[in-house]
Design an enzyme around this catalytic site. Structure first.
Site: not given
Ligand code: NAD
Ligand code: TDX
Length: 352
Positions: A133-134, A158, A162
């Site tokens: 992640t960034d 978090y 990471k």
């Molecule tokens: P998510 O929470 O939707 O999914 C995570 C998955 O990992 C789930 O299916 C969960 O069951 C599985 N998991 C959790 N713990 C586990 C364990 N101990 N063993 C096996 N499986 C396990 O997350 P996401 O948003 O899809 O993110 C996926 C990856 O991308 C993560 O590494 C996250 O840090 C990274 N990432 C996410 C974002 C974002 O915006 N969501 C952005 C950049 C990077």
């Molecule tokens: O209820 C809310 N109200 C609100 O204002 C929630 C859940 C979030 N927020 C704000 C917090 C952040 O500034 O919105 C922005 C986005 O929040 P999230 O959706 O929780 O994402 P963020 O914390 O930015 O992190 C996400 O992007 C990077 C993902 O959850 C991470 O897994 C990823 O690495």
């Protein structure tokens, strides 16, 4: 392209399910094993359309269980790992940091150890791809962007977990010669996104006429990328990056949270046949997140120039598609917001 057996971890989650789908459909000669613990965030309903494909197999398991992971590597003889399994929600990391250390740090090191052990005689034809992640870069002020050279400065539990996992992946490359690559991506949005994160939570609440919680003044900035564009970037980095390299992934698409929510409200007014401005009445400013990073903005020019990736969708178009998906998948949303979700929501928002 030669046959490969690829372990994708976390493939039942939000981004993982898009990556699994892309690889299973695009590379019929690859054998894809999806390993996922199926935590609250993992959902096999995300993969219904590919579950019977001959090149796909699901295994339920925990990356924190070291002996299970090493046994899996011995049994399957993987050629590569694409590692997405993680605890991914910043608010949950503030309530329960240890869970994030276990999965994101220990789980990653268990995978690295198993890969090192299994591949030690010839790292050259193997690859360990770590999806990150960034947020590891910390927070920006009003200007500037994260590049691959930006120093790590994580703030939340978090992002600290990471960052630690990224450091371990690089350490295994530098120390043991493991072929490892890392990408650091900005905020994703799209279908199958668990409604604890801002965009799907807001869609769910607007749909149900519930308050839409905006932390602080809504002035924090996030850089949004459509999840399928992230999956495409992962495909390109996996196949083209040099061992030991890192790429930033992002769509040059910065938005203040409050502006994202206003745009969502207006899209939902149209889709739900409400009067313009109706949904915006649900916006509710609530207590800020502890240690809330002000701004993220990612410079992905290295990926664009060196490997030729570009994002395909404008944000407005992507949001319309995303809202459309949630409105036509009510059953999915109902299932994931029943049970434990109610308690989570109460704990996070009741006293905010
Ligand atoms: P998510 O929470 O939707 O999914 C995570 C998955 O990992 C789930 O299916 C969960 O069951 C599985 N998991 C959790 N713990 C586990 C364990 N101990 N063993 C096996 N499986 C396990 O997350 P996401 O948003 O899809 O993110 C996926 C990856 O991308 C993560 O590494 C996250 O840090 C990274 N990432 C996410 C974002 C974002 O915006 N969501 C952005 C950049 C990077
Ligand atoms: O209820 C809310 N109200 C609100 O204002 C929630 C859940 C979030 N927020 C704000 C917090 C952040 O500034 O919105 C922005 C986005 O929040 P999230 O959706 O929780 O994402 P963020 O914390 O930015 O992190 C996400 O992007 C990077 C993902 O959850 C991470 O897994 C990823 O690495």
């Amino acid at each position: 392209m030669s046959d490969k057996k690829i372990l994708i971890t976390g493939g039942a989650g939000f981004i993982g399910s898009h990556v699994v789908r892309l690889f299973v459909n695009k590379y019929p000669n690859y054998s894809i094993v999806n390993l996922d613990k199926l935590t609250y965030a993992g959902n096999l309903a995300n993969l219904k359309d590919i579950e019977n494909k001959p090149n796909y197999k699901f295994i339920k398991g925990d990356i924190v269980d070291a002996s299970f992971i090493s046994g899996l590597f011995v049994e399957h003889k993987f050629d590569a790992v694409i590692h997405l399994a993680a605890e991914s929600h910043v608010d949950r990391s503030i309530s329960n940091p240890l869970e994030f250390v276990m999965t994101n740090v220990i789980g990653t090191v268990n995978l690295l150890n198993a890969a090192k052990q299994e591949w030690k005689d010839d790292f050259s034809s193997k690859r360990f791809y770590h999806v990150s992640t960034d947020e590891v870069y910390g927070a920006l002020g009003e200007t500037g962007m994260f590049t691959e050279e930006t120093k790590y400065d994580p703030h939340s539990p978090y992002s600290a977990s990471k960052a630690s996992s990224d450091h371990f992946v690089r350490a295994y490359h530098d120390t043991y010669g493991l072929d490892a690559v890392i990408s650091n991506c900005s905020n994703n949005y799209g279908s199958h996104h668990f409604p604890e994160k801002l965009i799907p939570l807001a869609i769910h609440n607007i749909k149900n006429n519930k308050p839409v919680p905006v932390y602080g003044k809504g002035e924090n900035v996030r850089d949004w990328l459509y999840v399928e564009d992230h999956a495409t970037a992962i495909d390109i980095v996996f196949h083209k990056a040099k061992a030991g390299d890192t790429y930033n992934i992002g769509g040059h698409n910065e938005w203040k949270n409050i502006d994202v929510i206003r745009l969502l409200c207006s899209i939902m007014d149209k889709k739900l046949g409400r009067a313009e401005g109706e949904s915006a009445k649900l916006i509710t400013f609530v207590k800020d997140r502890a240690g809330h990073d002000l701004r993220y903005a990612i410079d992905s020019s290295k990926l664009q120039k060196e490997l030729g990736w570009t994002p395909s969708l404008q944000f407005e178009e992507g949001l319309e598609k995303t809202v459309g998906w949630y409105l036509s998948n009510e059953e999915w949303l109902r299932e994931v917001t029943s049970g434990d979700y109610k308690k989570y929501y109460e704990d996070q928002y009741a006293k905010r």
